[in-house]
Design a protein around this motif. Structure first.
Motif, PDB file in Angstrom:
ATOM      1  N   ARG A 103       0.843  -1.211   0.000  1.00  0.00           N
ATOM      2  CA  ARG A 103       0.000   0.000   0.000  1.00  0.00           C
ATOM      3  C   ARG A 103       0.875   1.258   0.000  1.00  0.00           C
ATOM      4  O   ARG A 103       0.578   2.229  -0.697  1.00  0.00           O
ATOM      5  CB  ARG A 103      -0.923   0.007   1.227  1.00  0.00           C
TER       6      ARG A 103
ATOM      7  N   GLN B  18      -1.858   9.213  -7.098  1.00  0.00           N
ATOM      8  CA  GLN B  18      -1.551   9.397  -5.674  1.00  0.00           C
ATOM      9  C   GLN B  18      -0.310  10.251  -5.510  1.00  0.00           C
ATOM     10  O   GLN B  18      -0.263  11.142  -4.665  1.00  0.00           O
ATOM     11  CB  GLN B  18      -1.374   8.044  -4.973  1.00  0.00           C
TER      12      GLN B  18
ATOM     13  N   LEU C 264       1.724   4.775  -3.053  1.00  0.00           N
ATOM     14  CA  LEU C 264       1.859   6.233  -2.926  1.00  0.00           C
ATOM     15  C   LEU C 264       2.815   6.780  -3.987  1.00  0.00           C
ATOM     16  O   LEU C 264       2.658   7.892  -4.471  1.00  0.00           O
ATOM     17  CB  LEU C 264       2.390   6.603  -1.542  1.00  0.00           C
ATOM     18  N   TRP C 265       3.835   5.992  -4.305  1.00  0.00           N
ATOM     19  CA  TRP C 265       4.826   6.365  -5.316  1.00  0.00           C
ATOM     20  C   TRP C 265       4.431   5.855  -6.707  1.00  0.00           C
ATOM     21  O   TRP C 265       4.678   6.512  -7.704  1.00  0.00           O
ATOM     22  CB  TRP C 265       6.182   5.760  -4.966  1.00  0.00           C
TER      23      TRP C 265
ATOM     24  N   ARG D  59      -0.777  13.849  -5.375  1.00  0.00           N
ATOM     25  CA  ARG D  59      -1.489  14.429  -4.242  1.00  0.00           C
ATOM     26  C   ARG D  59      -0.592  14.685  -3.049  1.00  0.00           C
ATOM     27  O   ARG D  59      -1.003  15.321  -2.086  1.00  0.00           O
ATOM     28  CB  ARG D  59      -2.669  13.547  -3.877  1.00  0.00           C
ATOM     29  N   TRP D  60       0.666  14.209  -3.108  1.00  0.00           N
ATOM     30  CA  TRP D  60       1.538  14.515  -1.970  1.00  0.00           C
ATOM     31  C   TRP D  60       2.885  15.081  -2.363  1.00  0.00           C
ATOM     32  O   TRP D  60       3.569  15.696  -1.538  1.00  0.00           O
ATOM     33  CB  TRP D  60       1.729  13.279  -1.075  1.00  0.00           C
ATOM     34  N   TRP D  61       3.299  14.968  -3.602  1.00  0.00           N
ATOM     35  CA  TRP D  61       4.639  15.428  -4.002  1.00  0.00           C
ATOM     36  C   TRP D  61       4.796  16.929  -3.780  1.00  0.00           C
ATOM     37  O   TRP D  61       5.800  17.396  -3.251  1.00  0.00           O
ATOM     38  CB  TRP D  61       4.930  15.045  -5.448  1.00  0.00           C
ATOM     39  N   GLY D  62       3.788  17.723  -4.183  1.00  0.00           N
ATOM     40  CA  GLY D  62       3.868  19.167  -3.983  1.00  0.00           C
ATOM     41  C   GLY D  62       2.831  19.619  -2.973  1.00  0.00           C
ATOM     42  O   GLY D  62       1.852  18.918  -2.732  1.00  0.00           O
ATOM     43  N   PRO D  63       3.040  20.829  -2.372  1.00  0.00           N
ATOM     44  CA  PRO D  63       2.025  21.352  -1.446  1.00  0.00           C
ATOM     45  C   PRO D  63       0.833  21.890  -2.242  1.00  0.00           C
ATOM     46  O   PRO D  63       0.926  22.059  -3.450  1.00  0.00           O
ATOM     47  CB  PRO D  63       2.772  22.500  -0.747  1.00  0.00           C
TER      48      PRO D  63
END
Lengths: 161, 121
Positions: A27, A37, A31-32, A40-44
Motif C-alpha cells: 500500500r 496518488q 503512494l509512489w 497528491r503529496w509530491w507538492g504542497p
C-alpha cells in the motif's frame, strides 16, 4: 507526525528522512507507484504536481510539472536508476525545459527510497544525495516553493554559529 | 565587519547596526532568502510590494550590519548572505527537511482517506 527521524550530513550533502505508516509495504508503494496518488503529496497545495508520464520499473522515467500560483509551470523528470518494487528504488531527479527535455545545464539529485515491513506497518526511508553545495542550492531553492520558513530563532542560531 | 558574538567586545555601534538590521520584517525576510541562495536586487524586489530603490536601501542596511555582501555581475547587483559553507548547507537542508515533512504529512492524510472510504462502505 509521520516522520520518525531526519539525518542531515552537511559535509556529504545528504539527508535521510524516515517515516512510519500503519499500512502494508504494498500500500505504501502505491503512494509512489500510482501517478494520481503521487500528484497528491509530491507538492504542497500551493504548488501542486501533475504527473504526465510515469514508470518506476528499472530504466523507467517519470515526467511531471509543478504549477505555481500564477499558473506558471516548472517541469521536472525522474530517471529510474535501480528498482526492486515494492522494496527499493533509486531515481535521479532533475529540471526540464518547457518542452520537457532534461536540462543540460541544471544539476540533478539522487533519491533512494526503501520500504520495509514492521510489526505495525511500513517504514519508508528516503535518502537524498546532492552533488555539490551550489547544486543543492539550486535544487532546493528553485525546485520547491514551500517558502522560506526559518524562524527568527534559527537566524539567531546561524549568526551565533 | 560581521559582528561575531563570540568576540570579546563588538563595539556598541556594530551591535546597534546588527539589531537595527534585524528589527525590520522585510530585512529579515530578505536575509532569509539570501542566506540560502544568491539573488539579484531586481529579483528580490519582485518579492515585495515596494520599489527597487526601497529594497536597495534595505539591502544597504543589511550590508552595513555585515549580514550580506553584494557583488556586481554585469549590470546586476547580486546579494548573498554571509555564512560559511557548512552553515549554508545546514540552512538548505533545514529547508529540505521542511519539504519532506510536508510530503510525509500529505502521504499520511492520503492513507487516512483509505480508512474513511472503508468506514463508509
Amino acid at each position: 507526525m509521520s516522520v520518525t527521524n531526519v539525518h542531515k550530513d552537511t559535509e556529504r550533502l545528504t539527508m535521510t528522512v524516515t517515516t512510519e505508516y500503519d499500512v502494508s509495504v504494498e500500500r505504501a508503494w502505491e503512494l509512489w507507484n500510482d501517478p494520481r496518488q503521487l500528484e497528491r503529496w509530491w507538492g504542497p497545495p500551493t504548488y501542486p504536481a501533475t504527473v504526465e508520464e510515469h514508470d518506476l520499473n528499472p530504466g523507467g522515467r517519470v515526467a511531471y510539472y509543478m504549477t505555481g500560483p500564477a499558473g506558471d509551470r516548472h517541469r521536472g523528470w525522474w530517471r529510474v536508476l535501480e528498482a526492486d518494487p515494492p522494496k527499493r528504488f533509486v531515481i535521479e531527479d532533475g529540471f526540464a525545459d518547457a518542452d520537457g527535455t532534461p536540462s543540460a545545464t541544471m544539476p540533478t539529485m539522487i533519491m533512494t527510497v526503501e520500504l520495509a515491513p514492521t510489526d505495525s506497518g511500513t517504514t519508508m526511508t528516503i535518502h537524498t544525495a546532492f552533488p555539490s553545495l551550489d547544486a543543492m542550492e539550486q535544487l532546493i531553492t528553485m525546485g520547491m516553493e514551500e517558502g522560506l520558513t526559518l524562524a527568527l530563532g534559527q537566524i539567531d542560531a546561524i549568526l551565533a554559529a | 565587519m560581521v559582528v561575531d558574538l563570540r568576540d570579546a567586545d563588538p563595539s556598541d555601534a556594530e551591535v546597534d547596526r546588527l539589531f537595527h538590521a534585524l528589527a525590520d520584517a522585510t530585512r529579515r525576510d530578505i536575509l532569509l532568502r539570501v542566506l540560502v541562495a544568491e539573488f539579484s536586487v531586481s529579483a528580490l524586489a519582485r518579492e515585495y510590494p515596494m520599489s527597487v530603490t526601497a529594497v536597495q536601501k534595505h539591502v544597504a542596511v543589511l550590508e552595513e550590519a555585515g549580514l550580506v555582501v553584494k557583488r556586481r555581475q554585469g549590470r546586476e547587483q547580486r546579494v548573498t548572505g554571509r555564512m560559511d559553507a557548512v552553515a549554508r548547507a545546514r540552512a538548505l537542508l533545514d529547508q529540505y527537511e521542511h519539504v519532506w515533512r510536508g510530503r510525509a504529512d500529505r502521504m499520511r492524510d492520503l492513507l487516512a482517506q483509505d480508512d474513511e472510504r472503508k468506514d463508509q462502505s
